[in-house]
Design a protein around this motif. Structure first.
Motif, mmCIF file in Angstrom:
data_model
loop_
_atom_site.group_PDB
_atom_site.id
_atom_site.type_symbol
_atom_site.label_atom_id
_atom_site.label_comp_id
_atom_site.label_asym_id
_atom_site.label_seq_id
_atom_site.Cartn_x
_atom_site.Cartn_y
_atom_site.Cartn_z
ATOM 1 N N GLU A 58 -40.314 -17.601 -10.127
ATOM 2 C CA GLU A 58 -39.139 -17.348 -8.875
ATOM 3 C C GLU A 58 -39.465 -17.993 -7.701
ATOM 4 O OE1 GLU A 58 -35.955 -16.762 -9.081
ATOM 5 O OE2 GLU A 58 -35.939 -16.647 -6.497
ATOM 6 N N ARG A 59 -40.708 -17.840 -7.348
ATOM 7 C CA ARG A 59 -41.252 -18.649 -6.126
ATOM 8 C C ARG A 59 -41.350 -20.134 -6.058
ATOM 9 N NH1 ARG A 59 -45.228 -14.507 -5.871
ATOM 10 N NH2 ARG A 59 -46.679 -15.626 -7.169
ATOM 11 N N LEU A 60 -41.523 -20.531 -7.390
ATOM 12 C CA LEU A 60 -41.318 -22.035 -7.725
ATOM 13 C C LEU A 60 -39.878 -22.398 -7.436
ATOM 14 C CD1 LEU A 60 -42.394 -24.773 -8.497
ATOM 15 C CD2 LEU A 60 -42.673 -23.954 -10.804
ATOM 16 N N ARG A 61 -39.022 -21.483 -8.275
ATOM 17 C CA ARG A 61 -37.604 -21.903 -8.103
ATOM 18 C C ARG A 61 -36.850 -21.990 -6.636
ATOM 19 N NH1 ARG A 61 -33.003 -20.353 -7.635
ATOM 20 N NH2 ARG A 61 -33.418 -18.576 -6.547
ATOM 21 N N ALA A 62 -37.690 -20.877 -5.647
ATOM 22 C CA ALA A 62 -37.036 -20.945 -4.547
ATOM 23 C C ALA A 62 -37.379 -21.994 -3.632
ATOM 24 C CB ALA A 62 -37.473 -19.569 -3.847
ATOM 25 N N ARG A 63 -38.696 -22.588 -3.882
ATOM 26 C CA ARG A 63 -39.325 -23.557 -3.016
ATOM 27 C C ARG A 63 -38.542 -24.691 -3.529
ATOM 28 N NH1 ARG A 63 -44.047 -24.545 -0.319
ATOM 29 N NH2 ARG A 63 -44.321 -26.813 0.272
ATOM 30 N N LEU A 64 -38.408 -25.131 -4.715
ATOM 31 C CA LEU A 64 -37.558 -26.232 -5.204
ATOM 32 C C LEU A 64 -35.901 -26.255 -4.374
ATOM 33 C CD1 LEU A 64 -38.862 -26.541 -8.755
ATOM 34 C CD2 LEU A 64 -38.759 -28.567 -6.842
ATOM 35 N N SER A 65 -35.604 -25.251 -4.580
ATOM 36 C CA SER A 65 -33.988 -24.994 -4.136
ATOM 37 C C SER A 65 -34.106 -25.078 -2.638
ATOM 38 C CB SER A 65 -33.635 -23.645 -4.623
ATOM 39 O OG SER A 65 -32.306 -23.151 -3.723
ATOM 40 N N GLU A 66 -35.234 -24.827 -1.731
ATOM 41 C CA GLU A 66 -35.112 -24.935 -0.460
ATOM 42 C C GLU A 66 -35.409 -26.393 0.035
ATOM 43 O OE1 GLU A 66 -38.244 -22.434 1.139
ATOM 44 O OE2 GLU A 66 -37.252 -20.838 0.687
ATOM 45 N N THR A 67 -36.178 -27.225 -0.784
ATOM 46 C CA THR A 67 -36.652 -28.574 -0.303
ATOM 47 C C THR A 67 -35.975 -29.662 -0.929
ATOM 48 O OG1 THR A 67 -38.456 -28.311 -2.104
ATOM 49 C CG2 THR A 67 -39.116 -27.375 -0.018
ATOM 50 N N LEU A 68 -35.578 -29.449 -2.132
ATOM 51 C CA LEU A 68 -34.893 -30.563 -2.786
ATOM 52 C C LEU A 68 -33.589 -31.263 -2.064
ATOM 53 C CD1 LEU A 68 -34.509 -29.854 -6.428
ATOM 54 C CD2 LEU A 68 -35.822 -31.570 -5.714
ATOM 55 N N PRO A 69 -33.665 -32.563 -1.777
ATOM 56 C CA PRO A 69 -32.348 -33.000 -0.994
ATOM 57 C C PRO A 69 -30.998 -32.957 -1.493
ATOM 58 C CG PRO A 69 -34.018 -34.830 -1.691
ATOM 59 C CD PRO A 69 -34.412 -33.573 -2.213
ATOM 60 N N ARG A 70 -30.226 -32.361 -1.069
ATOM 61 C CA ARG A 70 -28.752 -32.372 -1.570
ATOM 62 C C ARG A 70 -27.974 -33.579 -1.211
ATOM 63 N NH1 ARG A 70 -31.334 -28.034 -2.910
ATOM 64 N NH2 ARG A 70 -30.273 -26.127 -3.806
ATOM 65 N N GLN A 71 -27.027 -34.053 -2.008
ATOM 66 C CA GLN A 71 -25.861 -34.912 -1.613
ATOM 67 C C GLN A 71 -24.920 -34.159 -0.795
ATOM 68 O OE1 GLN A 71 -27.324 -37.907 -2.180
ATOM 69 N NE2 GLN A 71 -26.169 -38.810 -3.845
ATOM 70 N N ALA A 72 -23.930 -34.588 -0.073
ATOM 71 C CA ALA A 72 -22.553 -33.846 0.300
ATOM 72 C C ALA A 72 -22.108 -32.821 -0.704
ATOM 73 C CB ALA A 72 -21.683 -34.740 1.056
#
Ligand SMILES: C[S@@+](CC[C@H](N)C(=O)[O-])C[C@H]1O[C@@H](n2cnc3c(N)ncnc32)[C@H](O)[C@@H]1O
Length: 267
Positions: free
Chosen positions: A236-250
């Motif tokens: 879950e920590r890994l998922r949260a970190r990726l969710s916070e850091t991955l760049p999203r398109q509009a």
């Protein structure tokens, strides 16, 4: 098996397809376009997995036959289910099984995204060369791991290593430093081949974060194998970190590129 390979999970064919199939299938088609070989040939597909390259050969290259070899029972079973074609023979075995094939018995020997996982890859390439008849083709492609050519894997491992320094040794760029234009050409030359190398690039776009994350939870392949080895809290920590850091398109999608090196040589 080296310790860094302990999460290489090659069993569940359907899960592997969800993780890698959508990227490996288009690249297989590109590779065959580049080879441009005529119909009526006898092929070998080493490390065929769930059959991405085998299927592309059947669709695009009008082969006389394809012998497709892989050491994973689960992957071979998935490939057999998906490809019921009298021209294909799926055989359980690893690269060492090539020693049982007669010299000059194939027109083309290929390996898609598998050569880097074979412990003695020069020996495997030598065997591919031996079983191909003069004038035939030995060719393969692998992801450009050292150059960040698997953007989604790099993003996964960067986040994993930030939370668990031991994960650094598991990353494909550390495990497969030879997957560069020069490194692969040197490998091929060590096997007695005169290689030509090109880059094959394509976008990999995930619809949203779940589309990115879900395949890692299916456990098939090195990064998903690692992901599912974590405790639920660590995952879950890994998922949260990726969710916070991955760049999203509009539109919320996540766009990360892929690049593979393709190598071919005439025998
Ligand atoms: C990333 S998958 C590629 C599968 C397929 N060719 C594709 O393009 O999707 C790597 C494959 O290499 C196979 N493999 C691992 N070690 C091998 C070995 N020693 N000899 C042959 N294949 C091997 C695995 O079982 C797995 O199917």
């Amino acid at each position: 098996m080296p310790p860094s390979a302990r999460h290489d999970a090659w069993q569940a064919g359907d899960s592997y397809e969800a993780y890698m199939g959508r990227w490996s299938r288009p690249i297989a088609a590109r590779f065959l376009d580049w080879l441009g070989l005529p119909g009526g040939l006898d092929w070998l597909d080493l490390g065929c997995g769930t059959g991405a390259l085998t299927q592309a050969i059947l669709r695009q290259s009008d082969p006389a036959g394809v012998l497709a070899i892989d050491p994973s029972e689960g992957f071979i079973a998935t490939a057999r289910r998906a490809l019921d074609d009298p021209r294909v023979e799926f055989r359980l075995g690893d690269a060492a099984a090539l020693a049982t094939l007669p010299e000059a018995s194939r027109d083309a020997a290929v390996a898609g995204l598998s050569l880097n996982f074979i412990p003695d890859r020069v020996a495997a390439l030598r065997e591919m060369r031996r079983i191909v008849q003069p004038g035939g083709t030995v060719a393969f492609y692998v992801w450009d791991y050292p150059g960040g050519g698997m953007g989604f894997m790099r993003a996964f491992w960067d986040a994993a290593a930030a939370l668990d320094p031991a994960a650094r040794d598991l990353t494909e760029n550390r495990r497969f430093p030879f997957c560069t234009r020069e490194g692969l050409a040197a490998l091929a030359r060590d096997a007695g081949l005169e290689p030509e190398v090109i880059a094959m690039e394509s976008p990999s776009v995930f619809r949203n974060f779940d589309d990115f994350w879900h395949p890692f939870t299916l456990g098939a392949g090195p990064a998903p194998g690692y992901c599912m080895s974590l405790s639920p809290d660590a995952r879950e920590r890994l998922r949260a970190r990726l969710s916070e850091t991955l760049p999203r398109q509009a539109d919320g999608s996540i766009a990360l590129g892929t690049r593979a090196w393709a190598v071919r040589a005439r025998v």
